[in-house]
Design a protein around this motif. Structure first.
Motif, PDB file in Angstrom:
ATOM      1  N   GLY A  38      18.528  24.439  73.001  1.00  0.00           N
ATOM      2  CA  GLY A  38      17.472  24.980  72.161  1.00  0.00           C
ATOM      3  C   GLY A  38      17.859  25.103  70.702  1.00  0.00           C
ATOM      4  N   LEU A  39      19.139  24.882  70.388  1.00  0.00           N
ATOM      5  CA  LEU A  39      19.624  25.007  69.019  1.00  0.00           C
ATOM      6  C   LEU A  39      19.889  23.652  68.375  1.00  0.00           C
ATOM      7  CD1 LEU A  39      22.183  27.925  69.561  1.00  0.00           C
ATOM      8  CD2 LEU A  39      19.813  28.082  68.768  1.00  0.00           C
ATOM      9  N   LEU A  91      18.722  24.115  62.578  1.00  0.00           N
ATOM     10  CA  LEU A  91      19.216  23.672  63.879  1.00  0.00           C
ATOM     11  C   LEU A  91      20.422  22.750  63.678  1.00  0.00           C
ATOM     12  CD1 LEU A  91      15.812  22.799  65.615  1.00  0.00           C
ATOM     13  CD2 LEU A  91      17.166  24.900  65.871  1.00  0.00           C
ATOM     14  N   ILE A  92      21.238  22.622  64.702  1.00  0.00           N
ATOM     15  CA  ILE A  92      22.404  21.734  64.621  1.00  0.00           C
ATOM     16  C   ILE A  92      21.932  20.279  64.671  1.00  0.00           C
ATOM     17  CG2 ILE A  92      24.569  21.037  65.702  1.00  0.00           C
ATOM     18  CD1 ILE A  92      24.668  23.812  67.021  1.00  0.00           C
ATOM     19  N   ASP A  93      22.321  19.499  63.659  1.00  0.00           N
ATOM     20  CA  ASP A  93      21.978  18.074  63.714  1.00  0.00           C
ATOM     21  C   ASP A  93      23.217  17.184  63.652  1.00  0.00           C
ATOM     22  OD1 ASP A  93      22.713  18.195  61.052  1.00  0.00           O
ATOM     23  OD2 ASP A  93      20.805  17.461  60.254  1.00  0.00           O
ATOM     24  N   VAL A 116      22.891  25.214  54.929  1.00  0.00           N
ATOM     25  CA  VAL A 116      23.951  26.043  55.496  1.00  0.00           C
ATOM     26  C   VAL A 116      23.351  27.363  55.966  1.00  0.00           C
ATOM     27  CG1 VAL A 116      26.134  27.213  55.068  1.00  0.00           C
ATOM     28  CG2 VAL A 116      25.687  25.005  54.004  1.00  0.00           C
ATOM     29  N   PRO A 117      23.352  27.616  57.272  1.00  0.00           N
ATOM     30  CA  PRO A 117      22.849  28.896  57.780  1.00  0.00           C
ATOM     31  C   PRO A 117      23.769  30.044  57.364  1.00  0.00           C
ATOM     32  CG  PRO A 117      23.020  27.241  59.530  1.00  0.00           C
ATOM     33  CD  PRO A 117      23.764  26.722  58.346  1.00  0.00           C
ATOM     34  N   THR A 162      18.647  19.695  67.119  1.00  0.00           N
ATOM     35  CA  THR A 162      17.519  18.841  66.769  1.00  0.00           C
ATOM     36  C   THR A 162      17.407  17.730  67.812  1.00  0.00           C
ATOM     37  OG1 THR A 162      18.848  17.332  65.420  1.00  0.00           O
ATOM     38  CG2 THR A 162      17.905  19.257  64.303  1.00  0.00           C
ATOM     39  N   ASP A 163      16.249  17.120  67.909  1.00  0.00           N
ATOM     40  CA  ASP A 163      16.069  16.027  68.877  1.00  0.00           C
ATOM     41  C   ASP A 163      16.992  14.851  68.562  1.00  0.00           C
ATOM     42  OD1 ASP A 163      14.119  17.470  70.177  1.00  0.00           O
ATOM     43  OD2 ASP A 163      12.463  16.512  69.098  1.00  0.00           O
ATOM     44  N   SER A 164      17.303  14.663  67.273  1.00  0.00           N
ATOM     45  CA  SER A 164      18.104  13.506  66.862  1.00  0.00           C
ATOM     46  C   SER A 164      19.559  13.876  66.561  1.00  0.00           C
ATOM     47  CB  SER A 164      17.484  12.856  65.619  1.00  0.00           C
ATOM     48  OG  SER A 164      17.408  13.799  64.558  1.00  0.00           O
ATOM     49  N   VAL A 165      20.036  14.991  67.089  1.00  0.00           N
ATOM     50  CA  VAL A 165      21.400  15.442  66.824  1.00  0.00           C
ATOM     51  C   VAL A 165      22.419  14.334  67.120  1.00  0.00           C
ATOM     52  CG1 VAL A 165      21.625  16.425  69.143  1.00  0.00           C
ATOM     53  CG2 VAL A 165      23.090  17.266  67.302  1.00  0.00           C
ATOM     54  N   GLN A 166      23.458  14.254  66.308  1.00  0.00           N
ATOM     55  CA  GLN A 166      24.501  13.242  66.488  1.00  0.00           C
ATOM     56  C   GLN A 166      25.859  13.898  66.746  1.00  0.00           C
ATOM     57  OE1 GLN A 166      24.354  10.783  62.946  1.00  0.00           O
ATOM     58  NE2 GLN A 166      22.878   9.398  63.897  1.00  0.00           N
ATOM     59  N   TYR A 167      26.666  13.198  67.525  1.00  0.00           N
ATOM     60  CA  TYR A 167      28.024  13.660  67.836  1.00  0.00           C
ATOM     61  C   TYR A 167      29.000  12.566  67.435  1.00  0.00           C
ATOM     62  CZ  TYR A 167      32.101  14.989  70.662  1.00  0.00           C
ATOM     63  OH  TYR A 167      33.379  15.313  71.082  1.00  0.00           O
TER      64      TYR A 167
END
Length: 306
Positions: free
Chosen positions: A195-196, A275-277, A168-169, A198-203
């Motif tokens: 830029g914020l 970063l947001i993942d 948690v940031p 991750t490469d593997s970010v999920q939605y």
């Protein structure tokens, strides 16, 4: 023991029971039903023969949750699209940096992580690591040996540590992420947001088959960024809704209003690198109804109350 004192014992335990049941089930409505079932069972026993009322109530509540999870598993098979826990508008009422370890146990990302544990792993982990119950009490609650409970907790803890769902940031960093999201929505540019991520970010978007929502999980920074700009940008800016920032499950989040009704809620998950993942977009109107009232949250005890 008088009826008044019986009720007082239960009411003193109610917030902790509600906090346990919500984390177990991911639904405040179901959690409240479980707590009410616990109260009915408490009224039906001879309290004078209960040596440890809190342990008794915790045991009843936990086992009611395990029964609910069996039924929930069957319902999830037929659920339309991704399932996301019911969001809560929370108010910790304390320094947001205080007792961060326990505060993290309420985030949407952490609740999603619990879904990947077996029901008894989930119960053992929560009882021991979040609510601080001694191993003998956890063992009695789950009707397992103490050694077996230690194995459950150890296995669950290793899994939790291997994930990033408890990252948690700071509140300021969370604001930065939300502003970058809104900037992408409003300007159509992904430069700041990309830029914020991750490469593997999920939605994930949870409409429950009741409203329009994408029924598959999007993955990858490029795909997620494009979806946010091209699809959400149009939906969020062409409507007349108002976007407000509120606290959702102990973290900063956004809600999109359509008149007086909340249409969408957004909360985020973060990697260990900050970063947001995960993007969690809740649109199921049955789940959004809970956001109309504030749930108070005590990070030190894990308790929840209205």
């Amino acid at each position: 023991m008088s009826e008044h004192s019986d009720s007082r014992i239960f009411e003193n335990s109610r917030p902790r029971l509600l906090g346990l049941a919500y984390r177990m089930l991911g639904s405040m409505a179901d959690a409240e039903d479980v707590v009410q079932d616990t109260f009915i069972k408490w009224q039906g026993v001879d309290q004078g023969k209960v040596s440890n009322p809190e342990a008794f109530l915790t045991t009843v509540c936990t086992n009611c949750c395990l029964d609910y999870l069996k039924a929930a598993h069957r319902k999830r098979v037929d659920y339309v699209g991704p399932w996301i826990p019911e969001p809560l508008q929370t108010d910790a009422g304390t320094d947001p940096e205080a007792d961060l370890e326990k505060a993290q146990s309420l985030t949407t990302a952490f609740l999603m992580l619990l879904e990947r544990l077996t029901p008894k792993e989930r119960a053992a982990y929560l009882l021991r690591e979040v609510f601080g119950k001694p191993y003998p009490e956890v063992a009695e609650t789950l009707q397992l040996s103490e050694a077996g409970c230690r194995q459950l907790v150890s296995r669950a803890a290793r899994f939790v540590r291997s994930q990033s769902a408890r990252s948690v940031p700071t509140a300021q960093q969370q604001d930065t992420f939300l502003k970058a999201f809104m900037s992408a929505i409003e300007t159509g540019s992904t430069e700041q947001l990309a830029g914020l991520l991750t490469d593997s970010v999920q939605y994930r978007s949870d409409g429950g088959g009741k409203v329009a929502a994408i029924t598959r999980i999007l993955e990858g920074s490029e795909m997620v960024s494009k979806y946010i700009v091209k699809i959400l940008g149009r939906i969020w800016t062409e409507g007349k809704g108002q976007v407000l920032e509120i606290e959702i499950n102990g973290m900063r989040g956004l809600v999109l209003h359509d008149g007086s009704r909340i249409e969408t809620a957004l909360t985020l998950g973060f990697s260990e690198e900050g970063l947001i993942d995960q993007f969690f977009m809740i649109r199921n109107p049955e789940k959004l109804a809970q956001l109309e009232c504030i749930v108070h949250f005590d990070p030190s005890s894990g308790a929840l109350w209205h």
